[in-house]
Structure formats: C-alpha cells, structure tokens
Design an enzyme around this catalytic site. Structure first.
Site, PDB file in Angstrom:
ATOM      1  N   GLY A  49     -54.236 105.831  41.569  1.00 48.03           N
ATOM      2  CA  GLY A  49     -55.383 104.968  41.299  1.00 48.03           C
ATOM      3  C   GLY A  49     -55.668 103.954  42.385  1.00 48.03           C
ATOM      4  CG  HIS A  50     -54.070 100.851  45.281  1.00 46.59           C
ATOM      5  ND1 HIS A  50     -53.825 100.660  46.613  1.00 46.59           N
ATOM      6  CD2 HIS A  50     -54.442  99.645  44.798  1.00 46.59           C
ATOM      7  CE1 HIS A  50     -54.022  99.390  46.926  1.00 46.59           C
ATOM      8  NE2 HIS A  50     -54.395  98.754  45.828  1.00 46.59           N
ATOM      9  CG  PHE A  51     -58.488 101.972  46.426  1.00 47.16           C
ATOM     10  CD1 PHE A  51     -58.761 101.184  45.310  1.00 47.16           C
ATOM     11  CD2 PHE A  51     -57.909 101.378  47.516  1.00 47.16           C
ATOM     12  CE1 PHE A  51     -58.498  99.827  45.325  1.00 47.16           C
ATOM     13  CE2 PHE A  51     -57.640 100.022  47.536  1.00 47.16           C
ATOM     14  CZ  PHE A  51     -57.925  99.246  46.441  1.00 47.16           C
ATOM     15  CB  VAL A  56     -54.900 101.598  50.644  1.00 48.66           C
ATOM     16  CG1 VAL A  56     -54.284 100.409  51.374  1.00 48.66           C
ATOM     17  CG2 VAL A  56     -56.150 102.081  51.362  1.00 48.66           C
TER      18      VAL A  56
END
Length: 150
Positions: A49-51, A56
């Site tokens: 979920g990042h991203f 990242v």
C-alpha cells in the site's frame, strides 16, 4: 571487517519478520560504530500500500533500521541481548530524508555513538544507497538496565 549472518542478528534482537530490518552486520567497532545492511525487496510487507504502482520504502522504517542498528551496537559492545536488557527508542531529532528508497536498493546503515550516560545513549545514523545519503538522523535510546559509561 566484521561479517555476520541472520542467526547472529536474531540472537541479539527481539525483532522478527516483518519488523526485522537488518540483514547483515558488515563492520563493528566496540562502543563506537556499526555498519549494517538492509536489502529492499518488492516483497516487503509495506509495498502492498505504499504506494500502488510507485513503491517507496517508508521513512519511518528507515528510522527503525537506524534504531535496530544502534541496538545491535550496544548489545554487541556490552555482551547483551534482548533477553537480559531491552532497548527503547526515546527521541528522534534532526531527521533529513534526501532521496527515496525503492525495491532493489540496498541500504547501508552507519550508526555512531554520539553520547553515552548510564542507560541513555544518543546515536547519529546515516543511511546510504549506492553511495548517496538517503537519510540522516539523531536518535536517543534507553536501556532497561544500567551499563557502565565509557
């Protein structure tokens, strides 16, 4: 030069997957500094979920890698482990993120003792990828039991 494996690290640190953020110790000077490595893989838990479509590695996890390296330095210097003395992060100051860390990168984490007074120890950490500094920070940590000041 010092070289360790993951078994050496898990003997000292209480952290386990997914929060064990040190893969190897490559250099160590008692009471002074430690140099560790964290390999960044696309399969890291944080990248779900990042991203989306632009992974990242989170800055807070870079700071955690500095803290875990500091913990290893103290445990090795004083012949301790998490089994007889816990190590708590108490302060983070002067944080600078200079570049992003992405899958495929290898973080080189260099941590130095800045000040040491009984149970409270301040460290300066520099994290680099391909010889470029990606993060600098000063952290303080507290041991649950007292140790002799150097």
């Amino acid at each position: 030069m010092y070289n360790s494996n993951i078994t050496d690290i898990t003997t000292l640190l209480p952290h386990r997957y997914p929060f064990l953020l040190i893969d190897r110790i490559i250099a160590y000077q008692k009471n002074f500094n430690i140099l560790t490595i964290k390999n960044i893989s696309y399969s890291e838990f944080c990248f779900t979920g990042h991203f989306y479509k632009n992974p990242v590695f989170p800055g807070v996890l870079i700071l955690e890698a500095i803290a875990q390296s500091a913990c290893l330095l103290v445990y090795k210097s004083f012949g301790m482990s998490y089994k007889n003395n816990l190590f708590y992060l108490t302060n983070i100051i002067d944080v600078k993120f200079k570049k992003k860390v992405i899958p495929g990168d290898q973080m080189l984490i260099n941590v130095f003792v800045d000040k040491h007074h009984h149970r409270l120890i301040r460290f300066v950490g520099h994290v680099s990828v391909s010889k470029y500094i990606v993060c600098k920070a000063t952290i303080s940590c507290l041991l649950t039991n007292d140790v002799v000041s150097r």
